[in-house]
Write an enzyme that holds these catalytic residues in place. Structure first.
Site, PDB file in Angstrom:
ATOM      1  CG  ASN A  45      -2.281   0.589   0.903  1.00 18.04           C
ATOM      2  OD1 ASN A  45      -2.363   1.665   0.329  1.00 18.04           O
ATOM      3  ND2 ASN A  45      -3.345  -0.085   1.309  1.00 18.04           N
ATOM      4  CG  HIS A  76      22.581   6.709   9.864  1.00 13.25           C
ATOM      5  ND1 HIS A  76      23.246   7.638   9.093  1.00 13.25           N
ATOM      6  CD2 HIS A  76      21.264   6.966   9.706  1.00 13.25           C
ATOM      7  CE1 HIS A  76      22.366   8.418   8.502  1.00 13.25           C
ATOM      8  NE2 HIS A  76      21.156   8.032   8.846  1.00 13.25           N
ATOM      9  CB  ALA A 125      -2.427  -0.270  13.543  1.00 17.44           C
ATOM     10  CE  LYS A 145       6.695  -8.470  25.212  1.00 18.13           C
ATOM     11  NZ  LYS A 145       6.696  -7.455  26.180  1.00 18.13           N
TER      12      LYS A 145
END
Length: 150
Positions: A45, A76, A125, A145
């Site tokens: 998406n 980095h 989410a 978890k």
């Protein structure tokens, strides 16, 4: 069209959809291009960032909602002086990410290098996945978890 950057090869199956405003990037690993493998019937998406450190494999029927970040490399180095000098990250900081068949990553999920997510698993989410997740579960949180079996 997504933005494609760096040393990256892409293999894509049938019936895939990649929304615009997404970035696909790769870094060289021991002089070889990183590899993004996208199976059949995969949805990527909008506003996703797929940073391929070695290999990222999205098996068939994987769904990535908006703003997903697959962090196969950090960009980095860990050492502050090396960062300040503008040096690149180290090969030891990069790793593969594998999303097995039917995985769904909801909006804003981040998956770190070295993680495999098992078949049919859903990640809620805003979660950050730092370790492997088994097949057929709902996972959530920071770090993610297992919440329940599906």
């Amino acid at each position: 069209m997504p933005l494609v950057l760096g040393h990256l090869t892409i293999e894509m199956g049938d019936n895939c959809r990649i929304s615009g405003i997404s970035t696909l990037s790769g870094r060289s690993m021991n002089g070889k291009a990183s590899r993004l493998v996208i199976g059949n019937n995969v949805d990527i998406n909008w506003q996703n960032n797929i940073a391929v450190g070695g290999n990222i494999i999205l098996e068939d029927n994987v769904r990535l909602a908006g703003r997903v970040f697959l962090a196969g490399y950090p960009g980095h180095p860990i050492d502050a002086q090396a960062r300040a000098a503008g040096l690149p990250d180290l090969d030891s900081q990069a790793g593969d990410i594998i999303l097995k068949r039917d995985v769904w990553l909801a909006t804003g999920v981040s998956v770190m290098a070295g993680v495999t997510i098992g078949e049919g698993t859903i990640v809620a989410a805003g979660s950050i996945v730092t370790r492997d997740l088994p097949a057929g579960v709902l996972a959530a949180g920071t770090p993610a978890k297992v919440i329940k079996s599906l």
